[in-house]
Every structure is written in structure tokens, then in C-alpha cells.
Design a protein around this motif. Structure first.
Motif, PDB file in Angstrom:
ATOM      1  N   UNK A 194       0.857  -1.182   0.000  1.00  0.00           N
ATOM      2  CA  UNK A 194       0.000   0.000   0.000  1.00  0.00           C
ATOM      3  C   UNK A 194       0.894   1.233   0.000  1.00  0.00           C
ATOM      4  N   UNK A 195       0.279   2.350  -0.290  1.00  0.00           N
ATOM      5  CA  UNK A 195       1.044   3.592  -0.325  1.00  0.00           C
ATOM      6  C   UNK A 195       1.686   3.839   1.039  1.00  0.00           C
ATOM      7  N   UNK A 196       0.938   3.534   2.071  1.00  0.00           N
ATOM      8  CA  UNK A 196       1.495   3.720   3.411  1.00  0.00           C
ATOM      9  C   UNK A 196       2.772   2.911   3.580  1.00  0.00           C
ATOM     10  N   UNK A 232       8.453   2.311   4.370  1.00  0.00           N
ATOM     11  CA  UNK A 232       9.593   1.409   4.250  1.00  0.00           C
ATOM     12  C   UNK A 232      10.944   2.103   4.455  1.00  0.00           C
ATOM     13  N   UNK A 233      11.222   3.178   3.714  1.00  0.00           N
ATOM     14  CA  UNK A 233      12.530   3.813   3.948  1.00  0.00           C
ATOM     15  C   UNK A 233      12.666   4.334   5.380  1.00  0.00           C
ATOM     16  N   UNK A 234      11.543   4.764   5.967  1.00  0.00           N
ATOM     17  CA  UNK A 234      11.611   5.272   7.335  1.00  0.00           C
ATOM     18  C   UNK A 234      12.020   4.159   8.293  1.00  0.00           C
ATOM     19  N   UNK A 262       3.823   6.641  10.994  1.00  0.00           N
ATOM     20  CA  UNK A 262       2.492   7.168  10.679  1.00  0.00           C
ATOM     21  C   UNK A 262       2.435   8.670  10.429  1.00  0.00           C
ATOM     22  N   UNK A 263       2.819   9.492  11.416  1.00  0.00           N
ATOM     23  CA  UNK A 263       2.704  10.934  11.224  1.00  0.00           C
ATOM     24  C   UNK A 263       3.502  11.435  10.026  1.00  0.00           C
ATOM     25  N   UNK A 264       4.696  10.891   9.850  1.00  0.00           N
ATOM     26  CA  UNK A 264       5.543  11.323   8.745  1.00  0.00           C
ATOM     27  C   UNK A 264       4.899  10.965   7.400  1.00  0.00           C
ATOM     28  N   UNK A 265       4.277   9.785   7.331  1.00  0.00           N
ATOM     29  CA  UNK A 265       3.623   9.383   6.091  1.00  0.00           C
ATOM     30  C   UNK A 265       2.514  10.361   5.747  1.00  0.00           C
ATOM     31  N   UNK A 266       1.738  10.743   6.749  1.00  0.00           N
ATOM     32  CA  UNK A 266       0.654  11.707   6.488  1.00  0.00           C
ATOM     33  C   UNK A 266       1.222  13.036   6.013  1.00  0.00           C
ATOM     34  N   UNK A 314      -5.625   8.186   0.854  1.00  0.00           N
ATOM     35  CA  UNK A 314      -4.987   7.382  -0.189  1.00  0.00           C
ATOM     36  C   UNK A 314      -3.968   6.399   0.365  1.00  0.00           C
ATOM     37  N   UNK A 315      -3.578   6.569   1.599  1.00  0.00           N
ATOM     38  CA  UNK A 315      -2.495   5.752   2.147  1.00  0.00           C
ATOM     39  C   UNK A 315      -2.809   4.263   2.118  1.00  0.00           C
TER      40      UNK A 315
END
Ligand code: SF4
Ligand code: SF4
Lengths: 327, 698
Positions: free
Chosen positions: B475-477, B482-484, B493-497, B509-510
Motif C-alpha cells: 500500500x502507499x502507506x 519502508x525507507x523510514x 504514521x505521522x511522517x507518512x501523512x 490514499x495511504x
């Protein structure tokens, strides 16, 4: 082109030598001709057996390498040694090669040509009735072993013959022994004998080639150059035959060498079942009778035949495909 | 005006049947008069190519075509094969997009052209062969008699397209349909092929329908333009009217989103929000409504018909076209931020172009990437069993450049120039064959694997094909997390958002998978992933070349905003010089493994010094009909030499127009004997040419 062929040929000669030598060593190591003479009643004195085996160059008390050299020396002079029965391998095989080649050549030509046509037509009419039926039939044929297929053919032939006043196909042998009549009568007789084994050989080929060709053809059908050809004003049929089939044939041709090899194996069964005295039959027999020299000679011939076929397919490929001609 | 040679009315094409049917073309109509050139413009999926195949009767059997196609007054739609083959290739012929596969690989080029002649003319084989050679000569193939005997694979892309054109004009047709004839070609080759098409038109007097997505290609060539969107024409009219006085919001948007080669100083591109509708899920009314900034409720009532606007031969399918025509809404204002519209996501997050802080002078900023005398040679192997080396491919042959903090360097050149190899060498972070690569102050030759890991964090990459570089099972999330995780961030989570917001995607969309997104959105995901670890340098490999212009503009804007906001540096590898002008601060032009010219972007574009840069820039068509018509092109001859056997001295000399036309014999000797090095001739502009001088070409 000449240079290319010459290099190829040289490669092939090396390959044949290696393959045949390995086959000889394998046969000489695994088969035990001495067993043919042992346990007889009355027993044969060991000295006699030894003498007989040495005469045939089959004595396992002679070191294998020495036997190999003797054998190889003969082969270089064109002599494949003696059979266990004492006859000349050369003479025996010379007769059988003709039988087998006749069968294979006709089967191969019939099988590949029909297969290519069936496959090409199926691709053009993708998902049509013909495509579905031919797909089903090919998988059916590919799924059953040659032996079963041949026997099914025999049963069918016997049944058909029974319905007719006179048999139209014969299920065993190459020709009717003691047939009198002119050239035509004999030719017809031979053809009647040829039909069943040929069909049984080519059915498998048709199945394989048609699948293969169908895929190749489908690839090409979507190609832009077919559109170009039709945009020029060619009829669809002409465009399909002249541009699509011609291009899609190239991979099928390269496939040729491969099928030739598998066909040599296929004939073993076919010959046995239909009572043809060819090479395949002899291969089985010679293993039974521990006939090292015959096994080696047949392997040599098989290697030779496969490489000739592969050379033929290379040449055909180069003729058909300008892209490989360079260099 | 005389009767049209080709008249298409109410053309409809449907693929499949039942609920899954795809209505690809809906009511296309146009008329082509003798000798007229019509440009059919549209983005991918607009139905422009399907239309032309339908006209030729070349669609597969499962396509249902209705409407009318009249060729010289006779209906040909649904005609039997006999009649179709009689006019195909004779009255109407076609040039296809991909020249590499348009010719049958197993026949000689000359024979294929002769075949076209013999289908329609009752001539002997020899006469047809002679005609084929004449035609090859006409389309500018050198040594035509000899080249006619070559096979297609021995021709370069440009030469194959010439051969296809030769085939198309073999029977003196009345209509030639060109379907993206230059899209697959490099710009200098594209310029050659367009020239050939013009010659072909002069020779045959044929009417041409030119299908393209590139507003530049048609600007200087066509008389009228038909703009297609979602399977139907939305605007048509004379070329100048369409370009200078567009009346339909889609056309206005399309023109505004094209990066311009001739406009410096960073005019911000105007993307069209959203994506084209898929043909099996069209909106109820105007198909453009979901993206239109001028949309009003009435737009959803019914699909607006193509109706005359203003005077002359203008038509537009928009209920508010009259308003624009009367000047109540000016085209330039349609996409202005106040233009409203419900697609209205805030135009771009963060800083716009206006807020850009003035950076410190170049010399005072730190260097993030420095490449010096970089070489990458490949052995050229031959033989199947026993491979032997028969030569060397000089893919990259001694190049150098540097990128400062907050700077974008555009690395451009045509295919085979070595730009991708350069990029791969940099990404590898290994010791180069010769020369040095210094990333963020660290020499790659001396790096330990730990250093590499650290540098990889600071140097990220975005590839051309967004789908191929994103794992379809994640998924996009997960893709962004992954790199994080790899670099040890606790809760991603917060960084992905944050990242999603940064690249302008919805947080919902995540949970979706990459294949659920359109091309432009996927590229945004790719950018978000590259940003995850807050890198300093991002290497972009043709990041927008797979996208339609209206989408591409949004991604370019995003990249510019991110750079300004996050202080990023970019190495931007691309073949499209217009895009590079937009985004880059400096540019390096590569030719055959060497840098031909390097310098500050506006200087290089305004007054290029190297003859190759000049030719390259002059080859690029502008989306401006008047400028196009008055321009004279510097045409390059021939194709790129093999990188395994570059010419002696200056590598460009075999195609250099200056070498050919301007220099004296004595001067030429220097080009042949001495390899030019880059000389800085002006403040931040240098060229590798012995006789470099500034010229204005755009
Ligand atoms: S009809 Fe409405 S939605 Fe469609 S283009 Fe015109 S203003 Fe926009
Ligand atoms: S050095 Fe000579 S050949 Fe090379 S680009 Fe300059 S003028 Fe042309």
C-alpha cells in the motif's frame, strides 16, 4: 555465411566426438555382454567366452580405455565394430537407418507443416471454434503417452478395416511379405503400411507445433507492421500470409532441431509397436542383448542426426531472418 | 472552397458490448479539403488514434464503428474488403507512430515500398524497384539505391520513419493520416522528419491529418486544429484562433500547461486539476466538468454539443464558450486562482514562485554533488560461445559538473548521449573507472558500505516509470514507511501523512495500492518516497516524460515548490528541453558521452554557443503558430554516430552545421585533429567548441 557454417561444422564435429565417446563408455561400463554367455547349459568354458568377447572387442577383462581405443580406431576408419551376434554393425544399421529416416522425415514434415498451419489459423481466428477445438485436441494429444496413442490408433484402424471389404491401412510391418504385383501395387502397399506410424509420430508434433505457432502468430498479429501492410492496400489474407506468417515462422524453424531429437526417441516406441525394423527398435534390442557396439553406433548416429537438424535449422533461420545474417 | 476529400461525420467507435462496452470515440466529425493540413490534438485516451484507425477501416473486428466516412464523396465506412483495399494506400495512406515496428523485419526496405507501388499500379517489378529508390531519395535517404536493399533493422528510427513516409506517398495519395509520426523520435530527428512530411505534402499535394499530443509539432504545420477530449471533439478552428484565442476551457488549460522553451524567468505552469475520465465512466454532462475551473451547475445537465462560436469557422463544445468569446471571461483568467471550480484543491502547498527567497550567490553555497572527469566505458562483445572484445563503447567519456545547494542541474541530450549512464554511475556510489564523484563532500571511491548507507539517505532517486518503481503489493502507506523503517524511524504514521500532504495527495490514499492511481499521482507517490528521509539531493530520471502535459505541469510545479520549501538540490535528467528550461537553474547538454555546453539556464537557452545546443534548441517546435512559421531551423543531417566509434577531434563534427557550412578548410582541420575542451566564455556559460559563438535561435 560460409565462414559461419564452417565454424558451426567444426563445433559440431567436436560435439559428436564427445557425445559418442561418452555414450560408448557409458554403454561399455553399464552393459555386460559376458552375461549373454554365462549360465548356459551346457556351460561355455570361460576361455571360449573370453576369446569370443575379445574378438568382438567386448571383453570386460580388457581395460575399458583400451577397448575404447580399439573401437575408436575402427570408427575413424568407418567401422563401428561387430554386433553380439557377430554381424557387422555397419550393415545392420545401414538397413535400419533408411527405415527410420523414412519414417521420421515424413512424420516431421507432415507434423511441422500441419502444426504450423493449424496454429497460424487458430491464431487468426483466436477464440473461434477452430481455435478452441485445436487447443483442446492438442492438449489431449500431449497428455497421452506415445504408446497409448499408437495403440489407440491401432484399435481404431482395426475397427475401420473391419467395416470395409478390404483393409485400407495395415497395422504392422513395413510391407506385406510375399506381395506380388507391379511397382504401383508395391508402392500402394508400402503407403498403406506407412500411414499409421506416420500419423502416430506426427500427431504429437502437430500438437506441439500448433501451440507454439499459435503463440508466435498472436505476437505478430498485433504488430504494427501488419497494420502497415494493410494500410498499403494489401488484403488481410495476403498481409497475414506474406507478412505475419512469414515472420512468425522464424521461431518455429529454430524449434525444428529440438523436435528432431525428441522424434528420434519417439520412433523407438513407434517402431516397436508397429513392427518396423528401424534404429529405434534396434536400440531397445541392443540394450537387452548387451550389444555395446550397436548402442554406441546408434548414439553416434543420433548425435549426428540431431546436429545435422540443428545445422539445418540454423541455415533456415539465417535464410528466413535477415537480422541474424550479419557478421 | 472545393469539396472535401475526406469527410467524417458522427463517427462512433465502441469496443466490446453490454455493460463492459467502452465508448472510445463519440461523434467525431471533420472535413479535410484538398491540400489542407488538419491537426488532431489530444492527450492519451482522447480517442484520437482510434478515430484514424476507424477511418482507415483498420480497427479489429470486435470494434463497432458507426457514422459516416466519405472519401472523395464516396462512403467507405463498412465497405467490403475489395473496395477498402482499392483505396487504402492509394487514395488514403497512413504513417504510424512507432517506426521501429512499422516495417516487416524480414523484407528489404526497398521491396516493401515497391510492394506498395505494385499493389495499386500495374508496373513491372523493375519499374516498382526504381520507383522505390526514387521515393527513398525524395524522403532524404542518402545512397537510396544501396539503402533500398537494406533490411529495416539496419535503419535508424528516423530513417525507418522516412521509409514509412515514402511508402505512404508511393501512390500519390489524396489524404495522408499521420498518427504521432514523430513521438518516438529524438528532437533533431523529429525536425528532420517534419521537414520530410512537408516535402511529401508539397510533392503529392495531399491533405494531411496530423494526430499528436504535442501542441508544438502542429503549430507551424497545420491550417486547422481539432482538439479532442474524452473521445469527442471539444474545439475546432483555424490554427491561430485555437492557439491565440482558445474558447474552450480544456484548450485553454492545455495551452497553459505546456512548458515553453521560449519563455524564461520561470513563468509558473498552470496544470489542469484531476485526470481525464476513463471512457467507461464518463461524467453525466460535460466530460470536462470535474476538472473545469469554470464549471457551473448547468454543465452537468447534458453534454454540450460542438457549436459555432464567434465568427468564422470556429466551434467549441462548452456552454460558456460564448462568454469567453464576448470577453466577459478572459482566457488568461480561466485558470487564475480566483477562477473557482470544484476541483479546487488549494493550487499548491506552500511557497509559490513569488515567495522564493533570494539564494546566496552560487559560489558561496556548498557543493552537494561534484563529478569530475567521469568515464564509463563498456566493452563491446561479440560471439555466442567464445565472447571476444571487439571494441569499446565510450558511453561517458570524461565529463564534469557540480551542483550547489538549492540548485537544479538539468542534464539533457538525445538518446545515446550518455546521460542515463552518468546517472547510474552516480547512483552506484562506487569508484568510477576514471575521475571522481563527490556526493555531499564524500568521494565515492573512498566510501565504506556504512558511508554509502548514510549517503543514500541524503541522495534519493525518482524514476521515469512510476508504476515500475513502486511495488504493486504494497500500500502507499507501506511504500512510504519502508525507507523510514529501514533507517530506524519509530512510528512512521505521522511522517507518512505529512509526506502525502506535501505532495498533494489525500491522506485517505495511504491504504490504497499504486495501481489504483493515475500516472501523475503515482509519480507523486514516487516523489513522496524520495522525500521520506529528508534528503538533500534528489536525482530525477525523466520524471515527467511518461505523463500527459496537463498532468505533467502539476508535477513540475510540485517539484519546484518542494525545492523552494525544503531547500533541495536536483539532478534532473531529461530529454525534453522545454521542461528543463522550466525547472533547472543550470543545464549541461551532452552529446556522445561528452558535455557540449554547460551553464546558467537562461544564458544557454537565450544565446547558445555550441552548434549542437543551437541545433537542438532550434529543432524544438514551439506551441506558437506565428513564431513557428517564421522560424528557420538549423537542421542536423544524419544520425548519431556509434558511441563505439566516435569521430576524431570534435565528436560533433560529422553533423556540425558550422563545420559543414561556415568554416574554412584550415579551420576545419582543427575540429578534426583537436578535441575541444569546455571553455568558459562568459560568466557561467561554457562550450566545448573551438569556434563557439553566441547565437539566438529560439
Ligand atoms: S461546459 Fe461547463 S464544465 Fe464543460 S468546459 Fe464548459 S464551462 Fe467547463
Ligand atoms: S569544434 Fe568544430 S566541429 Fe566541433 S562543434 Fe565546434 S565548429 Fe563544430
Amino acid at each position: 555465411m560460409a565462414g559461419f557454417l564452417f565454424r558451426r561444422l567444426l563445433n559440431y564435429v567436436v560435439l559428436i566426438v564427445v557425445a559418442t565417446s561418452l555414450a560408448y563408455m557409458l554403454a561399455a561400463g553399464a552393459l555386460n555382454p559376458r552375461a549373454n554367455y554365462e549360465g548356459r547349459n551346457p556351460p561355455i568354458p570361460p576361455a571360449v567366452i573370453d576369446a569370443r568377447l575379445t574378438e568382438l572387442n567386448l571383453n570386460d577383462r580388457t581395460p575399458m580405455f583400451e577397448r575404447y581405443l580399439t573401437w575408436a580406431g575402427g570408427v575413424v576408419r568407418g567401422d563401428f565394430g561387430k554386433m553380439v551376434t557377430g554381424g557387422s554393425v555397419n550393415e545392420d544399421l545401414a538397413r535400419r537407418i533408411g527405415v527410420t529416416l523414412r519414417l521420421i522425415t515424413i512424420g516431421l514434415v507432415l507434423g511441422s507443416v500441419t502444426g504450423v498451419l493449424v496454429g497460424a489459423y487458430a491464431a487468426v481466428r483466436q477464440y473461434g471454434a477452430f481455435d478452441r477445438v485445436s487447443t483442446g485436441a492438442s492438449f489431449f494429444v500431449l497428455a497421452i503417452p506415445t504408446v497409448v496413442l499408437a495403440n489407440m490408433l491401432i484399435i481404431a484402424a482395426v475397427w475401420v478395416n473391419g467395416l470395409l471389404p478390404q483393409p485400407i491401412v495395415y497395422v504392422s510391418g513395413e510391407f506385406s511379405a510375399g506381395l506380388t504385383g507391379g511397382f504401383w501395387a508395391r508402392a500402394v502397399d508400402r503407403i498403406q503400411h506407412l500411414i499409421l506410424p506416420t500419423i502416430s509420430l506426427s500427431l504429437g508434433l502437430i500438437a506441439i507445433y500448433s501451440r507454439y505457432q499459435r503463440n508466435m502468430m498472436l505476437d505478430v498479429l498485433g504488430a504494427d507492421f501488419i497494420r502497415t501492410a494493410m494500410a498499403k492496400g494489401l488484403r488481410r489474407r495476403t498481409a497475414l500470409i506474406k507478412h505475419a506468417l512469414r515472420t512468425a515462422l522464424i521461431p518455429a524453424v529454430t524449434y525444428f532441431a529440438f523436435t528432431f531429437g525428441s522424434l528420434l526417441v519417439g520412433t523407438t516406441f513407434t517402431e516397436k509397436i508397429f513392427g518396423w525394423h528401424g534404429m529405434g527398435e534396434q536400440l531397445v534390442n541392443s540394450i537387452y542383448t548387451n550389444d555395446v557396439n550397436s548402442v554406441a553406433a546408434i548414439s553416434c548416429f543420433a548425435a549426428f542426426a540431431v546436429l545435422v537438424a540443428s545445422l539445418a535449422s540454423d541455415v533456415l533461420h539465417a535464410v528466413l531472418d535477415p537480422r541474424v545474417r550479419v557478421g | 472552397m472545393s469539396d472535401p476529400v475526406l469527410e467524417v461525420t458522427g463517427l462512433d467507435v465502441t469496443f466490446g458490448s453490454g455493460p463492459g462496452a467502452v465508448h472510445a470515440v463519440r461523434g467525431v466529425g471533420y472535413a479535410l479539403h484538398p491540400g489542407e493540413v488538419l491537426g488532431i490534438v489530444g492527450e492519451s485516451g482522447s480517442g484520437k488514434s482510434v478515430t484514424s484507425l476507424a477511418v482507415m477501416g483498420l480497427l479489429p473486428a470486435h470494434a463497432r464503428v458507426t457514422g459516416s466516412v466519405r472519401l472523395k464523396g464516396r462512403e467507405i465506412l463498412g465497405a467490403g474488403e475489395k473496395r477498402l483495399t482499392a483505396f487504402r494506400g492509394k487514395t488514403i495512406s497512413m504513417v504510424f507512430q512507432d517506426p521501429l515496428s512499422a516495417l516487416t523485419p524480414v523484407y528489404r526496405v526497398g521491396d516493401q515500398i515497391a510492394e506498395a507501388v505494385r499493389i495499386h499500379q500495374d508496373v513491372s517489378r523493375q519499374a516498382a524497384d526504381r520507383r522505390a529508390v526514387e521515393l527513398l531519395d525524395l524522403v532524404g535517404i542518402p545512397n537510396p539505391a544501396q539503402r533500398a536493399r537494406a533490411f529495416p533493422h539496419e535503419f535508424s528510427g528516423g530513417m525507418r520513419q522516412r521509409a514509412v513516409i515514402a511508402m505512404a506517398i508511393a501512390n500519390d495519395p489524396d489524404v495522408i493520416i499521420c498518427d504521432e509520426p514523430t513521438t518516438a523520435l529524438d528532437v533533431t530527428i523529429q525536425a528532420q522528419v517534419l521537414e520530410v512530411l512537408k516535402t511529401a505534402q508539397r510533392e503529392t499535394g495531399a491533405a494531411i491529418a496530423m494526430i499528436t499530443h504535442d501542441l508544438g509539432v502542429v503549430a507551424g504545420f497545420v491550417d486547422r486544429v481539432l482538439v479532442m477530449y474524452a473521445g469527442r471533439p471539444v474545439e475546432t478552428g483555424p490554427v491561430d484562433d485555437i492557439y491565440y484565442r482558445p474558447r474552450m476551457p480544456y484548450t485553454i488549460g492545455l495551452l497553459g500547461s505546456v512548458p515553453r522553451l521560449d519563455v524564461g524567468g520561470r513563468r509558473r505552469l498552470v496544470p489542469i486539476e484531476g485526470n481525464p475520465p476513463s471512457p467507461d465512466a464518463l461524467p453525466p454532462g460535460c466530460p470536462f466538468a470535474p476538472r473545469c475551473p469554470m464549471v457551473v451547475p448547468e454543465c452537468d445537465a447534458a453534454e454540450p454539443p460542438l457549436e459555432p462560436v464567434g465568427s468564422g469557422d470556429r466551434r467549441a463544445a462548452c456552454i460558456r464558450a460564448g462568454e469567453i468569446e464576448e470577453g466577459r471571461t478572459r482566457p488568461g483568467e480561466v485558470y487564475a486562482p480566483s477562477g473557482g471550480g470544484r476541483a479546487g484543491r488549494p493550487a499548491a502547498p506552500g511557497a509559490g514562485a513569488g515567495e522564493r527567497r533570494l539564494p546566496a550567490p552560487r559560489g558561496e553555497r556548498g557543493t552537494v554533488l561534484a563529478v569530475d572527469d567521469l568515464i564509463r566505458h563498456y566493452p563491446l562483445m561479440k560471439g555466442a560461445v567464445f565472447k571476444r572484445r571487439v571494441g569499446t563503447v565510450y558511453a561517458v567519456d570524461g565529463i564534469g559538473f557540480d551542483i550547489r545547494e538549492g540548485e537544479t542541474l538539468g542534464l539533457v541530450g538525445e538518446s545515446g548521449c550518455g546521460k542515463t549512464t552518468t546517472l547510474m554511475e552516480i547512483l552506484e556510489l562506487a569508484r568510477p573507472q576514471r575521475g571522481t564523484i563527490t556526493v555531499l563532500g564524500r568521494d565515492t571511491a573512498a566510501m565504506t558500505s556504512r558511508d554509502r548507507m548514510a549517503v543514500r539517505r541524503d541522495m534519493q532517486v525518482v524514476f521515469q516509470d512510476p508504476l515500475a518503481s513502486l511495488d504493486p503489493r504494497m500500500t502507499v502507506h507501506d511504500i512510504l514507511a519502508e525507507p523510514l523503517r529501514t533507517h530506524g524511524v519509530g512510528d512512521p504514521g505521522p511522517r507518512v501523512r505529512e509526506l502525502l500532504l506535501l505532495v498533494g495527495l489525500d491522506q485517505q490514499h495511504a491504504a490504497r495500492y499504486p495501481q489504483d492511481f493515475s500516472g501523475g499521482q503515482r509519480q507523486r507517490i514516487g516523489i513522496a518516497r524520495a522525500l521520506a528521509l529528508e534528503p538533500k539531493l534528489i536525482v530525477l530520471d525523466e520524471p515527467v516524460s511518461a505523463l500527459d502535459v496537463s498532468i505533467q505541469a502539476g508535477v513540475i510545479n510540485l517539484l519546484e515548490d518542494l525545492k523552494a520549501r525544503l531547500g533541495l538540490s536536483y539532478l534532473f535528467v531529461a530529454h525534453d528541453l522545454s521542461v528543463v528550461r522550466h525547472i533547472a537553474d543550470r543545464i549541461a547538454v551532452m552529446y556522445l558521452g561528452k558535455i557540449a555546453e554547460i551553464g546558467q539556464v537562461d544564458r544557454v537557452y537565450d544565446t547558445p554557443m555550441h552548434p549542437y545546443t543551437q541545433a537542438l534548441l532550434s529543432a524544438i517546435p514551439l506551441p506558437d503558430p506565428e513564431k513557428e512559421r517564421s522560424r528557420t531551423r538549423i537542421l542536423l543531417e544524419g544520425d548519431l554516430p556509434s558511441p563505439a566509434a566516435p569521430p576524431s577531434g570534435c565528436r560533433f563534427r560529422t553533423r556540425c552545421p558550422k563545420f559543414r557550412d561556415v568554416l574554412s578548410d584550415g579551420e576545419r582541420e582543427r575540429c578534426v585533429d583537436e578535441e575541444p575542451v569546455i571553455r568558459v566564455l562568459d560568466e557561467d556559460q561554457g562550450a566545448a567548441c573551438h569556434y563557439a559563438e553566441k547565437i539566438k535561435v529560439v
